[in-house]
Design a protein around this motif. Structure first.
Motif, mmCIF file in Angstrom:
data_model
loop_
_atom_site.group_PDB
_atom_site.id
_atom_site.type_symbol
_atom_site.label_atom_id
_atom_site.label_comp_id
_atom_site.label_asym_id
_atom_site.label_seq_id
_atom_site.Cartn_x
_atom_site.Cartn_y
_atom_site.Cartn_z
ATOM 1 N N ASN A 44 8.306 -5.245 47.344
ATOM 2 C CA ASN A 44 7.423 -4.193 46.960
ATOM 3 C C ASN A 44 7.686 -3.667 45.739
ATOM 4 O OD1 ASN A 44 6.199 -4.736 49.356
ATOM 5 N ND2 ASN A 44 6.971 -3.076 50.231
ATOM 6 N N LYS A 45 8.944 -3.379 45.285
ATOM 7 C CA LYS A 45 9.350 -2.995 44.079
ATOM 8 C C LYS A 45 9.213 -3.622 42.755
ATOM 9 C CE LYS A 45 12.822 0.456 45.487
ATOM 10 N NZ LYS A 45 14.066 0.959 45.489
ATOM 11 N N VAL A 46 9.259 -5.208 43.228
ATOM 12 C CA VAL A 46 9.150 -6.023 42.007
ATOM 13 C C VAL A 46 7.616 -6.200 41.697
ATOM 14 C CG1 VAL A 46 9.451 -8.628 41.421
ATOM 15 C CG2 VAL A 46 11.488 -7.195 42.448
ATOM 16 N N LEU A 47 6.883 -6.266 42.845
ATOM 17 C CA LEU A 47 5.519 -6.553 42.822
ATOM 18 C C LEU A 47 4.854 -5.189 41.997
ATOM 19 C CD1 LEU A 47 4.549 -7.710 46.131
ATOM 20 C CD2 LEU A 47 4.859 -9.178 44.274
ATOM 21 N N SER A 48 5.382 -4.115 42.369
ATOM 22 C CA SER A 48 4.991 -2.759 41.742
ATOM 23 C C SER A 48 5.431 -2.721 39.995
ATOM 24 C CB SER A 48 5.313 -1.573 42.440
ATOM 25 O OG SER A 48 4.693 -1.893 43.649
ATOM 26 N N GLY A 49 6.168 -3.484 39.772
ATOM 27 C CA GLY A 49 6.768 -3.280 38.260
ATOM 28 C C GLY A 49 7.913 -2.411 38.420
ATOM 29 N N MET A 50 8.491 -2.053 39.439
ATOM 30 C CA MET A 50 9.593 -0.886 39.367
ATOM 31 C C MET A 50 10.856 -1.585 39.412
ATOM 32 S SD MET A 50 8.254 2.069 42.008
ATOM 33 C CE MET A 50 7.916 0.876 43.410
ATOM 34 N N LEU A 51 11.037 -3.066 39.391
ATOM 35 C CA LEU A 51 12.222 -3.523 39.467
ATOM 36 C C LEU A 51 11.887 -4.744 38.606
ATOM 37 C CD1 LEU A 51 15.167 -3.328 40.634
ATOM 38 C CD2 LEU A 51 14.340 -4.884 42.551
ATOM 39 N N PRO A 52 12.838 -5.427 37.771
ATOM 40 C CA PRO A 52 12.416 -6.483 37.112
ATOM 41 C C PRO A 52 12.855 -8.022 37.678
ATOM 42 C CG PRO A 52 14.799 -5.499 36.511
ATOM 43 C CD PRO A 52 13.876 -4.681 37.258
ATOM 44 N N VAL A 53 11.823 -8.796 37.439
ATOM 45 C CA VAL A 53 11.844 -10.097 37.900
ATOM 46 C C VAL A 53 12.920 -11.078 37.011
ATOM 47 C CG1 VAL A 53 10.730 -12.168 37.948
ATOM 48 C CG2 VAL A 53 9.414 -10.233 38.261
ATOM 49 N N THR A 54 13.914 -11.538 38.140
ATOM 50 C CA THR A 54 14.935 -12.320 37.439
ATOM 51 C C THR A 54 14.578 -13.540 37.096
ATOM 52 O OG1 THR A 54 16.683 -11.208 38.956
ATOM 53 C CG2 THR A 54 17.229 -13.294 37.701
ATOM 54 N N SER A 55 13.701 -14.411 38.045
ATOM 55 C CA SER A 55 12.961 -15.459 37.590
ATOM 56 C C SER A 55 11.670 -15.819 38.666
ATOM 57 C CB SER A 55 13.873 -16.761 37.700
ATOM 58 O OG SER A 55 14.418 -17.027 39.014
ATOM 59 N N GLY A 56 10.850 -16.756 38.508
ATOM 60 C CA GLY A 56 9.885 -16.817 39.192
ATOM 61 C C GLY A 56 8.522 -16.270 38.543
ATOM 62 N N SER A 57 7.542 -16.130 39.270
ATOM 63 C CA SER A 57 6.398 -15.409 38.889
ATOM 64 C C SER A 57 5.456 -15.019 39.605
ATOM 65 C CB SER A 57 5.588 -16.608 38.140
ATOM 66 O OG SER A 57 4.978 -17.648 39.069
ATOM 67 N N ILE A 58 4.815 -13.824 39.176
ATOM 68 C CA ILE A 58 3.843 -13.094 39.804
ATOM 69 C C ILE A 58 2.327 -13.190 39.402
ATOM 70 C CG2 ILE A 58 3.083 -10.784 40.830
ATOM 71 C CD1 ILE A 58 6.087 -10.369 40.549
ATOM 72 N N ALA A 59 1.463 -13.623 39.948
ATOM 73 C CA ALA A 59 -0.137 -13.640 39.371
ATOM 74 C C ALA A 59 -0.941 -12.800 40.338
ATOM 75 C CB ALA A 59 -0.493 -15.073 39.484
ATOM 76 N N PHE A 60 -1.708 -11.891 39.517
ATOM 77 C CA PHE A 60 -2.392 -10.976 40.596
ATOM 78 C C PHE A 60 -3.837 -11.081 39.795
ATOM 79 C CE2 PHE A 60 -4.076 -6.785 41.236
ATOM 80 C CZ PHE A 60 -4.187 -6.829 42.441
ATOM 81 N N ASP A 61 -4.762 -11.257 40.442
ATOM 82 C CA ASP A 61 -6.111 -11.429 40.211
ATOM 83 C C ASP A 61 -6.406 -12.230 39.018
ATOM 84 O OD1 ASP A 61 -9.078 -10.676 40.607
ATOM 85 O OD2 ASP A 61 -8.820 -8.808 39.568
ATOM 86 N N GLY A 62 -5.564 -13.432 38.917
ATOM 87 C CA GLY A 62 -5.871 -14.207 37.808
ATOM 88 C C GLY A 62 -4.833 -14.343 36.630
ATOM 89 N N ALA A 63 -4.098 -13.084 36.599
ATOM 90 C CA ALA A 63 -3.561 -12.830 35.431
ATOM 91 C C ALA A 63 -1.778 -12.610 35.969
ATOM 92 C CB ALA A 63 -3.904 -11.519 34.731
ATOM 93 N N THR A 64 -1.077 -13.022 34.849
ATOM 94 C CA THR A 64 0.377 -13.056 35.178
ATOM 95 C C THR A 64 0.924 -11.127 35.130
ATOM 96 O OG1 THR A 64 0.874 -14.895 34.046
ATOM 97 C CG2 THR A 64 2.730 -13.448 34.323
ATOM 98 N N LEU A 65 1.611 -10.995 36.168
ATOM 99 C CA LEU A 65 2.092 -9.423 36.244
ATOM 100 C C LEU A 65 3.601 -9.306 36.420
ATOM 101 C CD1 LEU A 65 0.400 -6.628 36.950
ATOM 102 C CD2 LEU A 65 0.701 -7.168 39.107
#
Length: 232
Positions: A44-65
């Motif tokens: 949840n923290k990674v999806l909300s931007g409170m913790l950085p992504v080490t690798s991989g990707s998050i796409a939300f509503d058609g845009a990278t997040l």
């Protein structure tokens, strides 16, 4: 709405998420289930931007997040955290108004009326200090505050935690109602049985990895899940 691919993240040298893949489509309730310490809150923290992504990707509503809580909120990904995190010395209405501080401020009055329609008890206690509410009322307030931002996707982190059985039932009924109004919900819970009763699909996380996924009905019927989580 949300697509997560091979997501890895953690704290310093400690990797907690080890290649998470999951998605939430428009109109769905997707349950993310697992015991304490398996990585749900980290996710949840990674999806909300409170913790950085080490690798991989998050796409939300058609845009990278990724990487910024402001970007997540602006995009409409709204996280109602575990433990409610209300402001106890502020009134109920002030807490709700803060939900629209970053997003949906022009619609504040309309959204406040909607929250009060969904949660009549919050209207009755609008001038009351939030810290004096019961646990169930505080959870309603936390969800209502999230609704004030007009979420495109609502992440609920352990909404039934610490509630009485009666209030747990009421909380899951509420989640179903919000979804019926068109709101996609990612439900992150330890309460496996009731989560699977209202979800469309589900993911089971163990040691930072998805070990099982599918329709909620198929997962509920899986003998491995029954043994691991239900003691059957």
């Amino acid at each position: 709405m949300l697509e997560v691919k091979d997501l890895r993240a953690g704290y310093g040298a400690v990797e907690v998420l080890r290649g998470i893949d999951l998605s939430v489509a428009s109109g769905e309730i997707v349950a993310v289930l697992g015991a304490n310490g398996v990585g749900k809150t980290t996710l949840n923290k990674v999806l909300s931007g409170m913790l950085p992504v080490t690798s991989g990707s998050i796409a939300f509503d058609g845009a990278t997040l990724g990487g910024s809580p402001i970007a997540a909120v602006d995009a409409g990904l709204i996280h109602v955290p575990e433990g409610r995190r209300i402001f106890p010395n502020m009134s109920v209405e002030e807490n709700l108004e803060l939900g629209s501080y970053r997003r949906a401020r022009p619609s504040r009055a309309r959204n406040l009326a909607h929250v009060y329609e969904v949660f009549p008890r919050l209207r009755e206690r609008s001038a009351q200090a939030a810290g004096t509410l019961s646990g169930g009322e505080q959870q309603m307030l936390a969800i209502g505050r999230g609704m004030m931002a007009e979420p495109k996707l609502l992440i609920l982190d352990e909404p039934s935690l610490g509630l009485s059985p009666l209030l747990v039932e009421e909380m899951f009924t509420l989640i179903r109602r919000l979804n019926a109004e068109g709101l996609p919900i990612m439900l992150v819970e330890q309460n496996v049985v009731q989560s699977l009763e209202i979800a469309n699909r589900a993911y089971i996380i163990e040691n930072g990895e998805v070990i099982m996924s599918g329709t909620a009905a198929d997962i509920a019927a899986d003998p491995d899940l029954k043994r691991a989580y239900l003691g059957l």
